[in-house]
Design an enzyme around this catalytic site. Sequence first.
Site, PDB file in Angstrom:
ATOM      1  N   LYS A   1      12.366  10.415  12.179  1.00 37.92           N
ATOM      2  CA  LYS A   1      11.092   9.696  12.028  1.00 37.92           C
ATOM      3  C   LYS A   1      10.811   8.823  13.248  1.00 37.92           C
ATOM      4  O   LYS A   1       9.684   8.713  13.722  1.00 37.92           O
ATOM      5  CB  LYS A   1      11.102   8.834  10.756  1.00 37.92           C
TER       6      LYS A   1
ATOM      7  N   GLU B   1       4.310  10.358  18.753  1.00 43.33           N
ATOM      8  CA  GLU B   1       2.980   9.837  18.373  1.00 43.33           C
ATOM      9  C   GLU B   1       2.440   8.913  19.482  1.00 43.33           C
ATOM     10  O   GLU B   1       1.276   9.023  19.881  1.00 43.33           O
ATOM     11  CB  GLU B   1       3.135   9.076  17.045  1.00 43.33           C
TER      12      GLU B   1
ATOM     13  N   ASN C   1       7.976  -4.915  -8.443  1.00 45.04           N
ATOM     14  CA  ASN C   1       7.632  -5.663  -7.234  1.00 45.04           C
ATOM     15  C   ASN C   1       8.096  -7.097  -7.412  1.00 45.04           C
ATOM     16  O   ASN C   1       8.092  -7.623  -8.521  1.00 45.04           O
ATOM     17  CB  ASN C   1       6.116  -5.628  -7.007  1.00 45.04           C
TER      18      ASN C   1
ATOM     19  N   HIS D   1       9.566  11.027  15.895  1.00 43.92           N
ATOM     20  CA  HIS D   1       8.184  11.369  15.517  1.00 43.92           C
ATOM     21  C   HIS D   1       7.237  10.292  16.041  1.00 43.92           C
ATOM     22  O   HIS D   1       6.194  10.582  16.641  1.00 43.92           O
ATOM     23  CB  HIS D   1       8.067  11.491  13.995  1.00 43.92           C
ATOM     24  N   ASN D   2       7.592   9.036  15.822  1.00 44.26           N
ATOM     25  CA  ASN D   2       6.722   7.951  16.273  1.00 44.26           C
ATOM     26  C   ASN D   2       6.649   7.866  17.792  1.00 44.26           C
ATOM     27  O   ASN D   2       5.600   7.571  18.346  1.00 44.26           O
ATOM     28  CB  ASN D   2       7.188   6.617  15.684  1.00 44.26           C
TER      29      ASN D   2
ATOM     30  N   SER E   1       5.914   9.774   6.850  1.00 46.93           N
ATOM     31  CA  SER E   1       4.789   9.703   7.780  1.00 46.93           C
ATOM     32  C   SER E   1       3.502  10.143   7.123  1.00 46.93           C
ATOM     33  O   SER E   1       3.496  10.960   6.213  1.00 46.93           O
ATOM     34  CB  SER E   1       5.039  10.566   9.013  1.00 46.93           C
TER      35      SER E   1
ATOM     36  N   VAL F   1       0.803  -1.233   0.000  1.00 42.81           N
ATOM     37  CA  VAL F   1       0.000   0.000   0.000  1.00 42.81           C
ATOM     38  C   VAL F   1       0.833   1.280   0.000  1.00 42.81           C
ATOM     39  O   VAL F   1       0.610   2.184  -0.815  1.00 42.81           O
ATOM     40  CB  VAL F   1      -0.954   0.034   1.218  1.00 42.81           C
ATOM     41  N   MET F   2       1.826   1.358   0.890  1.00 37.96           N
ATOM     42  CA  MET F   2       2.616   2.592   0.969  1.00 37.96           C
ATOM     43  C   MET F   2       3.376   2.845  -0.334  1.00 37.96           C
ATOM     44  O   MET F   2       3.410   3.956  -0.847  1.00 37.96           O
ATOM     45  CB  MET F   2       3.597   2.531   2.154  1.00 37.96           C
TER      46      MET F   2
HETATM   47  C1  6PG Z   1       3.314   7.367  10.499  1.00 43.92           C
HETATM   48  C2  6PG Z   1       3.179   6.264  11.538  1.00 43.92           C
HETATM   49  C3  6PG Z   1       3.554   4.929  11.004  1.00 43.92           C
HETATM   50  C4  6PG Z   1       3.546   3.828  12.047  1.00 43.92           C
HETATM   51  C5  6PG Z   1       2.194   3.490  12.557  1.00 43.92           C
HETATM   52  C6  6PG Z   1       2.143   2.232  13.398  1.00 43.92           C
HETATM   53  O1  6PG Z   1       4.039   8.294  10.799  1.00 43.92           O
HETATM   54  O2  6PG Z   1       2.674   7.290   9.451  1.00 43.92           O
HETATM   55  O3  6PG Z   1       4.011   6.569  12.603  1.00 43.92           O
HETATM   56  O4  6PG Z   1       4.845   5.048  10.459  1.00 43.92           O
HETATM   57  O5  6PG Z   1       4.059   2.681  11.480  1.00 43.92           O
HETATM   58  O6  6PG Z   1       1.681   4.553  13.262  1.00 43.92           O
HETATM   59  O7  6PG Z   1       2.921   2.246  14.520  1.00 43.92           O
HETATM   60  P1  6PG Z   1       2.651   1.194  15.702  1.00 43.92           P
HETATM   61  O8  6PG Z   1       2.157  -0.048  15.059  1.00 43.92           O
HETATM   62  O9  6PG Z   1       3.943   0.993  16.378  1.00 43.92           O
HETATM   63  O10 6PG Z   1       1.608   1.811  16.553  1.00 43.92           O
END
Ligand code: 6PG
Length: 481
Positions: free
Chosen positions: A183, A190, A33, A186-187, A128, A12-13
């Site tokens: 990053k 989060e 792929n 950032h997480n 992100s 997906v990403m």
């Molecule tokens: C982002 C998110 C992403 C991350 C998910 C899941 O910035 O788009 O941080 O990269 O993978 O949020 O993280 P967890 O499964 O550890 O909650």
Amino acid sequence: PTANIGVVGLAVMGSNLARNLASREGNTVAVYNRSRSKTDELVAEHPEAGFVATFSYEEFAAALQTPRTALIMVKAGAPTDAVIESLMEVFEPGDIIIDGGNSLFTDTIRREKAVRERGFNFVGMGVSGGEEGALHGPSLMPGGPDEAWTTLGPILRSIAAVAPDGEPCVTHVGHDGAGHFVKMVHNGIEYADMQLIAEAYDLIRRGTGKTPAEIADIFAEWNTGELESYLIEITAEVLRQVDAATGKPLVDVILDSAGAKGTGAWTVQTALDLGVPVSGIAEATFARSLSSHREQRAVSGGLPGPAEDAFTVEDPDAFVEQVRLALYASKIVAYSQGFDEIRAGAAQYGWTIDLGAISKIWRAGCIIRAQFLNRIADAYAAEPDLQVLLTAPYFVDALGRAQEAWRHIVGTAATAGIPAPAFSSSLAYYDGLRAKRLPAALIQGQRDFFGAHTYKRIDKEGTFHTLWSGDRTEVEAEDTH
Ligand code: 6PG
């Protein structure tokens, strides 16, 4: 060759980033792929993208103009290493390999060095914003050589999210692992943000008896003020959702066991190594762990605590406002700790990271996007070398407005037996920073007692040791830390 950029890995990403790239003027995107079906599917479903489908690394390399630019979007770890190796076999020196996965920054440092030694450019890029962000505009955190940034900058700027002031949410973070480091933090932020929101919800629900739908309205209202952010916005949406099968609020039928894919833990592990107290992020990470240990929770349910019905709030509106203030104050702490970790990481790994620029690229596209990041950007604009983010005048003022409510909420949670680990630890950190004197002096005394670890004095230079097992006089000593 017809393509100016290629994407390897079409989950997906990867697919969404490829579509985003293809939608921008002047880009032709080659895709590859490992299993052919994903490529066929993507190309068939999106004829408008004009993808150049390739089915081997040789074809992929042949489709790309030089210097070749390839974005890898595969699983972090061994799969990423394998793709890098395959690309180097078909690419030429000077080509650019970008890893857009959630890679551990130390892996990125290692890969950058290995790839550079073979004459290629390597960029480790944090991405992100989830699936939607990838398609419509992510926040991008690339780290790598300046040379690669010259080629990549315009392409990345064209696909990144755009902040309210029109600035694209991408900056050259620094060299080698700097982008993935940022990053990672950032997480971590989060995780803290999400835990704080969850604690606020829990306190309001248990303190006022409001329903999830009513609490959704509160979050929607908060989202119009200083807490305005993507995470607050989606919290309202989740709380409003009703389960079709049972007719109950969805939040009441979801198993209360939080998952984690590891980036929060990395943030904490790295902070421990750097000696940076990211206590809010750590509590948020541990809170997920605690929630997921269902067997331990099952045997602990009978532990003594305050009576279940003892917690009632007299003035629900006032209580909700106090929770809002506690959330805001704790959020300031979490971000301050996160930026502290970036500062320490930059010093440790020799990166020049512009903290103000980082706050700006998080204003849109990413999961922690929030109005609040403008305040952080302002703080660094006024004082680029700010030691502790929360000491910036705007935050001092906000904390001044919030601290009484914050203390009340932490006290109330403790008295009522409601876990609020992120709220409480953020407050303890705040008071720790503020303290004129910490009991660390006693710890130094204890260390000196049992291990002759020595101490410094407040009134003279030097390192000292008390002869604890002798006549308890003080002697000058070698500094052993
Ligand atoms: C982002 C998110 C992403 C991350 C998910 C899941 O910035 O788009 O941080 O990269 O993978 O949020 O993280 P967890 O499964 O550890 O909650």
